[in-house]
Design an enzyme around this catalytic site. Sequence first.
Site, PDB file in Angstrom:
ATOM      1  N   ASP A 413       0.780  -1.435   0.042  1.00  0.00           N
ATOM      2  CA  ASP A 413      -0.187  -0.063   0.399  1.00  0.00           C
ATOM      3  C   ASP A 413       0.996   1.339   0.192  1.00  0.00           C
ATOM      4  OD1 ASP A 413      -2.881   0.954   0.616  1.00  0.00           O
ATOM      5  OD2 ASP A 413      -1.714   2.055   2.229  1.00  0.00           O
ATOM      6  N   LEU A 414       0.633   2.193  -0.867  1.00  0.00           N
ATOM      7  CA  LEU A 414       1.828   3.692  -0.960  1.00  0.00           C
ATOM      8  C   LEU A 414       0.957   3.883   0.433  1.00  0.00           C
ATOM      9  CD1 LEU A 414       1.228   4.214  -4.696  1.00  0.00           C
ATOM     10  CD2 LEU A 414       2.812   2.696  -3.593  1.00  0.00           C
ATOM     11  N   ASP A 456      -4.550   2.289  -4.494  1.00  0.00           N
ATOM     12  CA  ASP A 456      -3.200   2.357  -4.210  1.00  0.00           C
ATOM     13  C   ASP A 456      -2.576   0.988  -3.950  1.00  0.00           C
ATOM     14  OD1 ASP A 456      -3.808   2.565  -1.554  1.00  0.00           O
ATOM     15  OD2 ASP A 456      -2.382   3.950  -1.066  1.00  0.00           O
TER      16      ASP A 456
END
Length: 551
Positions: A413-414, A456
Amino acid sequence: MQKLLTRLQRFRTGSPLSFRLLAYILLFSSLFTLISSAAQIYSDYRKDLSQIDRRMKVIETGYTSSLARSLWALDQKLLQTQLEGILSLPDIVHLRLKIEPDSELIMGEIPRDTKTTTHTFDLNHQGDDMFTLGQLTVTADLKRVYSDMRRKVVVVLTTQFFKTFFISILIIWIFQHFVARHLSTMASYARNFSLNNLAQPLQLDRPDTSLNRSDELAQVTEAINQMRERLNDDLERQERDAEEIRKFSKAIEQSPSSVLICDRQWRIEFANQKFTQLTGYDAETIIGKHPGVLSEEAHAHRENRQLWQSIRLQVQRVGVWQGEINSVRKNGERFWEQLIVTPIKNSKGEATGYLILGEDISIRKRYEQQLLRQANYDILTGLPNRMLALDRLKLALAQARRESSLVGVMFLDLDNFKHINDTLGHDAGDNLLIEAARRISSCLRGTSTVARLGGDEFLVILPGLTGPEATSQVAERILKTFAPPYLLNGQEVFVTTSIGIAIFPNDSDNSGNLLQHADAAMYQAKHKGKSAYAHFAPEMTEVSHERLQME
C-alpha cells in the site's frame, strides 16, 4: 425408255422404302410365278406325253388283230391301207413293220433334230398254235408337244409378269397412300422438330375414323405427341431447375462467407469470390489442390496436415466439424477464421464431396482478447487485476502443495497516496500508480506476479520459495526502488510503500486467509513508520479485530 429410267430413279430416291417393297414384291412374286408356272407347264407336258402313250396303246389294241389277219391272209393292199390309217393319226410320223421271216415294210419318215418316242408290239396269229407273223414299231413326233410347251411358257410368263407387275403397282400405291406418305409426314415433322415449335403437334392427313384412331400409325403419332409433351414438361422443369441452380449459384457466389467445394479426395472444385477476397488466392490457381496445402510455408503444411486429418476423421464420424483456425493469406498475413465442414451427400446418402464455409473472425478475436484483458488486467497499469491475481494465487498454492514448496504473498500500500491525489490531481496520481507498478515489477523474477487490487493497493505472489527469507529480500528490493523521487507535474515527490508478508503454508493454507494475513501485516508495517515491511504474526489478527471494532 430413258424417261422411264429417270422416273424409276426418282422414285427410288424419293421413296426408298416403297422402291424396296416393290423390288421385293416383284422378286418373290416372280419366283413364285416361275415355280408355279413351271409346275403347271410340266404337268401339261406330262399330260401330252401321256396322251401320246395312250394313243400308242390304242393303236396296239385296235390294230393288232386286223394287221395280224392281213398278214396271215397275205393281203398286202389291206395291210397298206391299215398302216396308212395308223400313219394318219396325230403325231404318228413313222411305221416300221418287220414281217417274218426277213421282209420289212416302212412307211413315213422320222424327222431330224427333234425328239420322238416309239412303241413296239408283236403281231401274232392264234390258231391251233401261236404263230408270230411280225413286229410293228410306231414312232411319234414330240415336236407339237414341245411347241405347245414353249408357247405356254411364253403365254404364262407374260401373263404372270403383267399380273404381278400391276398387282405390285397397286400394292405400292396402297402402301404409298395409307403408309408411306404418312411416314414422310412424320419424317418431315421430325426434321423440323425443335424447341421453338413444341406447341405444334403431329397431325396426319387422313380421315378421323375409329379404325384410323387405333392402327399403328395412330399409335406412332400419339407416341410422338406424348414425347413432345413430355419434352415440353421436361424443358419447363429444366428451366425451373436451372433458375433454382442460378439462384443458388448466385447465393453461393455472393455469400458473405467464403465457400469451398471439394470432391471425395478433398480436392478443391469451386471457390467463391469471398474466398478470393479473404485469402488472396485466385480460384483458378487452387482448383485441384487440398485446402490445407495452399500456403507455400513448409511449417504451415505440417500443421495443416495434422489439422485437416482430424477434420476429415470427425466429418466421417460425426458428419460436421466446426472450429476456429489460424489461417494464412497468400501474402503471408495470418488471420483467425471460423470453419464449418460438412459432407455433400447424394440421394443414397453417400458423400460425393465436402462443403467448407469460412468466416474471418479476426476482429472478433481482437475484441475477445481486449475483453479478456479488460476482465483480467488493470487498464491503468496493465497489471493483472484482483480476479486474475486470485486465480494465479490458487494455481501457485496448488503447485506448492505438489512440490512441497513455499508461496509468499505480499500486500503493498502506497503511503500518503490520498494526499498526492488531492494536492496534485488525479492525473498525477495515475502517473504515480503507473511508475509504482513499473518499479515493483522490476524487482520480481519471471514466475512471480504483481497485481493491482484497486486504488493504491498492490499484491505480489512469489511461488516456488525455498525459505521465508526470500520474501524479505524481495521486500527490501522493492523498498529500495521506492527511494528515488517521482517526477509528477514537473515536481519531485517522495513516495514510500508499506509491505505486509504472509507465507504459505506457514501462515495459512487458504488463499483468502493469506490475503487477510498479508493485509494485517501491511497495517503493522505502517505502524512501524511506513516505508517498511512486516511478516505476519498470529497476534496481528487480534490487533486487526480490535482496530476494526474501534473504527
